[in-house]
Design an enzyme around this catalytic site. Sequence first.
Site, PDB file in Angstrom:
ATOM      1  N   ASP A 143       0.815  -1.212   0.000  1.00  0.00           N
ATOM      2  CA  ASP A 143       0.000   0.000   0.000  1.00  0.00           C
ATOM      3  C   ASP A 143       0.851   1.266   0.000  1.00  0.00           C
ATOM      4  O   ASP A 143       0.390   2.331  -0.419  1.00  0.00           O
ATOM      5  CB  ASP A 143      -0.919   0.019   1.224  1.00  0.00           C
ATOM      6  CG  ASP A 143      -2.017  -1.026   1.140  1.00  0.00           C
ATOM      7  OD1 ASP A 143      -1.885  -1.958   0.329  1.00  0.00           O
ATOM      8  OD2 ASP A 143      -2.998  -0.917   1.894  1.00  0.00           O
ATOM      9  N   GLU A 175      -4.711  -3.527  -7.583  1.00  0.00           N
ATOM     10  CA  GLU A 175      -5.722  -4.290  -6.850  1.00  0.00           C
ATOM     11  C   GLU A 175      -7.015  -3.487  -6.827  1.00  0.00           C
ATOM     12  O   GLU A 175      -7.041  -2.332  -6.427  1.00  0.00           O
ATOM     13  CB  GLU A 175      -5.258  -4.638  -5.432  1.00  0.00           C
ATOM     14  CG  GLU A 175      -4.735  -3.480  -4.598  1.00  0.00           C
ATOM     15  CD  GLU A 175      -4.285  -3.934  -3.223  1.00  0.00           C
ATOM     16  OE1 GLU A 175      -3.231  -4.572  -3.154  1.00  0.00           O
ATOM     17  OE2 GLU A 175      -4.991  -3.645  -2.242  1.00  0.00           O
TER      18      GLU A 175
END
Length: 892
Positions: free
Chosen positions: A467, A538
């Site tokens: 992330d 994603e």
Amino acid sequence: MLQKVAGCFAAFVLGSTLALAAHADASSVMALHEGWSVQSGCKLQAEGGNISTLAYHPEGWYSTSVPATVLAVQVAAGTYKDPYFGANLRDIPGTTYPVGNNFSRLPMADDSPYHCGWWYRKEFAVPAAEKGRTLWLRFGGINYRANIWVNGQRVADSSQVAGAYRTYEFDVTDKIVAGKPNVVAVETFAPTEKDLGINWVDWNPCPPDKDMGLWGPVDLVTRGPVALRSPMAVTHFTDASLKQANLTVYSELHNASDKVVHGNVTGTVAGIRIEQPVDLQPHEDKTVVFDPETYKQLQIKNPVVWWPYQMGTPHLESLNLRFEEKGKVSDEKVARFGIREITSELTDKGYKLFRVNGKPILIRGAGWSQDMLLREDPKRLRDQFMLVRDMHLNTIRLEGKLETDDFFRLADEQGILVMLGWCCCDQWEHWDKWSPENYQVAEASLRSQMLRIRHHASLLVWLNGSDNPPPADVERIYLNVEAQTHWPNPTLSSASAKPTTVSGKSGVKMSGPYDYVAPSYWYLDQDKYGGGYGFNTETSPGPAVPNVDSLQKFIPAGQMWPSANPVWELHSGGGKFKSLGLFDGAMKATYGTPQTIKDYARISQAMTYNGERAMFEAYSRNKYTSTGVVQWMLNNAWPSVIWHLYDYYLDTGGGYYGTKKACEPFHVQYSYDDHSVVIVNSTYQPATRLAATAKVYDFSLNELFSKELAVDVDADTSLRAIPIPDSVFSASSKVYFVDLTLKKSSGETVSRNFYWVPSKLTAFDWAKTDWAYTPVTQHEDMTALETLPEAKVEAVADVEAAGGNKTVQVRLHNPSKALAFQVSLAARDAQGEDIVPAVWSDNYVELMPGESRVLTTTLPVQAQEGAVVVLSGWNVPERTLHLSSTKAVATR
């Protein structure tokens, strides 16, 4: 050509290669797989020096094989009820953390049975013939810390053995007695919230033991004085013709003796012989390199190239290397590799584009998860690779789930690309809280994995963060390790768009959504969020509710309906995804309120089919303004109602077939933003003399538009073929049907696609978009679908037997005047259980009045006797087809 590598090989991080015993004096491997005993340290009075001797008798211990985490051992022994059913997981002692919280961030309770260390113990014999050889104890994965003992002597302590993703080889030559029984004992400790452990993020719960134990294989390796490890062959093509491949060969050497060794590294690469003299000082580590400038034979003419399966043949070659001293083979390895080169670049729009052997590739993938207890199942693994290929996906992404050697071997053989790297959302990305040990473990873990996997042909890219990108000091550590280990593929700083001062722009985005959005989202968002442009590492249209037969396997009957209850929430995700509230709200507004669990599952399949299809189609239409999309996720770690393309039991629902439809090699599709009909060619050959047909109907099946067009489509491209005027959708109908067909000149249908389109698309509140989804101000209205009249579909199934398998061919015909909507087939065994995996050539299909279709599947051998096919649909009564050796008769 030698390169020296710093570091002590007393605990060498090993490569993933196959040891050979072709020579009597070469290396051999004894798999220490069976016959282990496991027990909690809280129940023992003895220490490692005693436990690791033959005098100690493990009374009342669990019996197991390894790899196996502690909880997996207990579940296999029947200590606890199936933790995957209902809320059983919450009944296991130590499962006290709040539902939906990330347990990896929390301390383990003092009264948890996993707060103590747990011992693994095994007795084993070493053949007398191994006397005088160098003996190495090899561990493929220990979570998280361990004290290791052999025959009463400590080999390593928990300060030396720390890190879930490190691998180890310990020289135990002076501790093993050849020709007699020996004992190894390993005291394992679970990771703390401050360790770089195994993390399940918000995908699913975390087991109460935090997956502690021996989760990788354990082997005893015998060699001569010099170990040869991690061989790799790297390819560089001299030009786009691929007519010359320059190979560079690497391998790691370690001299375990206290003497100078003069020897030779010899072997073959793709059948070409190579040899190099090597001198090693006592206990010295070196990297041996064969470069194509010095070894001209490594400049290979007209090589047979490895390709991802959609681009060509995943052809593999062999690299055989051995170290010889005075005519004796000290160690020998074989690695399979592909002659291929993967590169990446930023497009003129700043998006990351990958190339395989110089050719661009649109990455269409999905995120992978291991089993929540890290249990291995070779057949299940093979089945999942089959499902990936059947959906026409080309990539699997691993976020912190670095999988077994068998996984990477299958990816190589089947031509599936692999994205992989570290995980988010725990200490792995809490860099401001890192201890000196965290730095050491991170560096050693990366070195372990680089050397273990680097030779695999399937590897696309390594992500140093998920992330978030690591800070500059950590990123430099990672890049330095990757350079030292000669990582041959691209790297990314993270899965997000955040740039770094070290490597600059990533060229990818991770902007969501992860929860439900209407199909038009992927087309309407063209420059800010998760829509079909750039490389989305994603993203997802949200929940994926399994079919009722799968739901019954993990939801107790009393909690099956209504679905808003604690058991459903437990089997949802964590954090923002603890319920299906957004999905359920969109369902009620768009399709109507379901009255039963069957209604709910039926509508769910249609929503998921539509959502997944639209996502992949938007990225396909826009290539190479779009360069990649990774569905979050491919599969689940345990039975779940969110984020999968096939469920935990490998049943294939609407999302699976929507993906399969969208990603087919030659494809015709509809665009929600401008009503255009687009032809997508995902092959690397041009297609000529195709015929595309588009028809639009109102809800009463009155034809509003029809056009046929002859088209030629270039290789690897998309073509806007037929514009449908806006005026077609200005009738009074609330729902329109768009029927598309693509045929060859021979009349063979290569693509068929059917859409249900609202008169008004969902109105998104773009300004309130967050990382999870975009809110709406007005949902689209599909409620008219609930008023579709019943369609009685005729069905006949023929069965052909060949090679032990049975191919079922179901011929469908709609004789009624009504549309047969979302018609699906399911194969079931004699006990009424779904046969999985049993994938159909197509499923969740529509049949216009008078239309016929043929759908096929192949049944596994073990499920053939007494098998039936169940036909159902949105407005089609359920029917059972009883199969015989030649034909099935349709009955109610």
